[in-house]
Design an enzyme around this catalytic site. Structure first.
Site, PDB file in Angstrom:
ATOM      1  N   GLY A  60     -34.129 -60.566   2.261  1.00 46.00           N
ATOM      2  CA  GLY A  60     -34.569 -61.266   3.464  1.00 46.00           C
ATOM      3  C   GLY A  60     -35.818 -60.702   4.138  1.00 46.00           C
ATOM      4  O   GLY A  60     -35.985 -60.866   5.346  1.00 46.00           O
ATOM      5  N   THR A  61     -36.716 -60.087   3.355  1.00 49.56           N
ATOM      6  CA  THR A  61     -37.940 -59.584   4.005  1.00 49.56           C
ATOM      7  C   THR A  61     -38.821 -60.738   4.483  1.00 49.56           C
ATOM      8  O   THR A  61     -39.522 -60.604   5.489  1.00 49.56           O
ATOM      9  CB  THR A  61     -38.749 -58.646   3.081  1.00 49.56           C
ATOM     10  N   LEU A 103     -31.779 -76.998  -6.024  1.00 50.98           N
ATOM     11  CA  LEU A 103     -31.315 -78.108  -5.185  1.00 50.98           C
ATOM     12  C   LEU A 103     -31.573 -79.426  -5.904  1.00 50.98           C
ATOM     13  O   LEU A 103     -32.437 -79.512  -6.780  1.00 50.98           O
ATOM     14  CB  LEU A 103     -32.035 -78.057  -3.838  1.00 50.98           C
ATOM     15  N   HIS A 118     -43.449 -68.470  -3.242  1.00 54.26           N
ATOM     16  CA  HIS A 118     -43.353 -67.992  -4.634  1.00 54.26           C
ATOM     17  C   HIS A 118     -44.313 -66.809  -4.828  1.00 54.26           C
ATOM     18  O   HIS A 118     -45.475 -66.895  -4.413  1.00 54.26           O
ATOM     19  CB  HIS A 118     -43.698 -69.124  -5.608  1.00 54.26           C
TER      20      HIS A 118
HETATM   21  C1  GRF Z   1     -39.792 -63.066  -2.627  1.00 51.74           C
HETATM   22  O1  GRF Z   1     -40.575 -62.387  -3.569  1.00 51.74           O
HETATM   23  C2  GRF Z   1     -40.108 -64.534  -2.657  1.00 51.74           C
HETATM   24  O2  GRF Z   1     -41.439 -64.799  -2.932  1.00 51.74           O
HETATM   25  C3  GRF Z   1     -39.241 -65.035  -3.774  1.00 51.74           C
HETATM   26  O3  GRF Z   1     -38.042 -64.286  -3.651  1.00 51.74           O
HETATM   27  C4  GRF Z   1     -38.317 -63.043  -3.018  1.00 51.74           C
HETATM   28  C5  GRF Z   1     -37.414 -62.945  -1.820  1.00 51.74           C
HETATM   29  O4  GRF Z   1     -37.526 -61.709  -1.166  1.00 51.74           O
HETATM   30  N1  GRF Z   1     -39.074 -66.451  -3.734  1.00 51.74           N
HETATM   31  P1  GRF Z   1     -36.869 -61.485   0.256  1.00 51.74           P
HETATM   32  O5  GRF Z   1     -35.394 -61.821   0.147  1.00 51.74           O
HETATM   33  O6  GRF Z   1     -37.588 -62.367   1.241  1.00 51.74           O
HETATM   34  O7  GRF Z   1     -37.080 -60.021   0.559  1.00 51.74           O
END
Ligand code: GRF
Length: 207
Positions: A12-13, A93, A109
């Site tokens: 969830g960063t 989805l 992405h």
């Molecule tokens: C990120 O690299 C995002 O681009 C991809 O999944 C990862 C999720 O990371 N779709 P976080 O859970 O937001 O830390």
């Protein structure tokens, strides 16, 4: 006020980047009304709870794509969600979700689409493949969600230089810090200010 629903499956960063942007006032007309996780007990849910945001675990186990779409739609409607943000959401989805949230759902992405994207390019994979290929530049992309993985119109991209001593892990970290955590809040801001115009595949930004 734009009501946002954030879909997560991991650390969830990116969710944190949105929360920070709201709390700092950068996203001054947005609020997160719900966080939905497809995985139990992930840190993203804790991040939401730490900031007083309701977070739920909605499991896809044993459900068809159609059933899961309906469960999600019902939940998002209950929380009056107007923009859905997929921030590391690991479930595919279906048609119903895509129709319902056409041009109202975005995804982040960790590569410059159309490179290193599509089925199987999740987690560390885009960075492993970028290093294997030998690209000098990679980055991140925010795009509208379509049925096909990583396929919808591109809203923002940001490039990140690949260093000679990069490993997939160091590259992943830098792409997050230098690109993902910046362009995701920026894209939300543009949408919340009504500055996005979709013209076929091209997304244009009004001044
Ligand atoms: C990120 O690299 C995002 O681009 C991809 O999944 C990862 C999720 O990371 N779709 P976080 O859970 O937001 O830390």
């Amino acid at each position: 006020m734009l009501n946002i629903g954030v879909l997560v499956s991991g650390g969830g960063t990116n969710l944190q980047a949105i929360i920070n942007a709201i709390e700092s006032g950068y996203l001054n007309n947005c609020r997160i009304t719900t966080v939905v996780s497809s995985r139990k007990d992930v840190y993203a849910m804790k991040r939401a709870q730490n900031h007083g945001i309701p977070a739920v675990y909605l499991s896809k186990k044993g459900k068809s794509t159609e059933e899961y779409d309906h469960l999600l739609i019902e939940h998002l409607e209950q929380h009056h969600v107007e923009l859905v943000v997929l921030a590391g959401f690991m479930c595919i989805l279906g048609d119903d979700f895509n129709r319902k949230y056409e041009n109202r759902a975005i995804n982040i992405h960790p590569a410059l689409i159309p490179a290193f994207c599509g089925t199987g390019f999740y987690g560390i994979k885009p960075h492993v493949k970028a290093l294997e290929y030998g690209v000098k530049i990679t980055g991140a992309t925010v795009h509208f969600v379509e049925l096909q993985t990583d396929a919808g119109p591109i809203i923002l991209q940001k490039a990140v230089e690949v260093r000679d001593d990069d490993t997939a892990e160091t590259l992943q970290k830098r792409v997050m810090e230098e690109a993902e955590w910046k362009i995701l809040p920026e894209a939300i801001k543009l949408i919340s200010e009504g500055r996005i115009v979709i013209d076929g595949r091209r997304v244009k930004i009004r001044c």
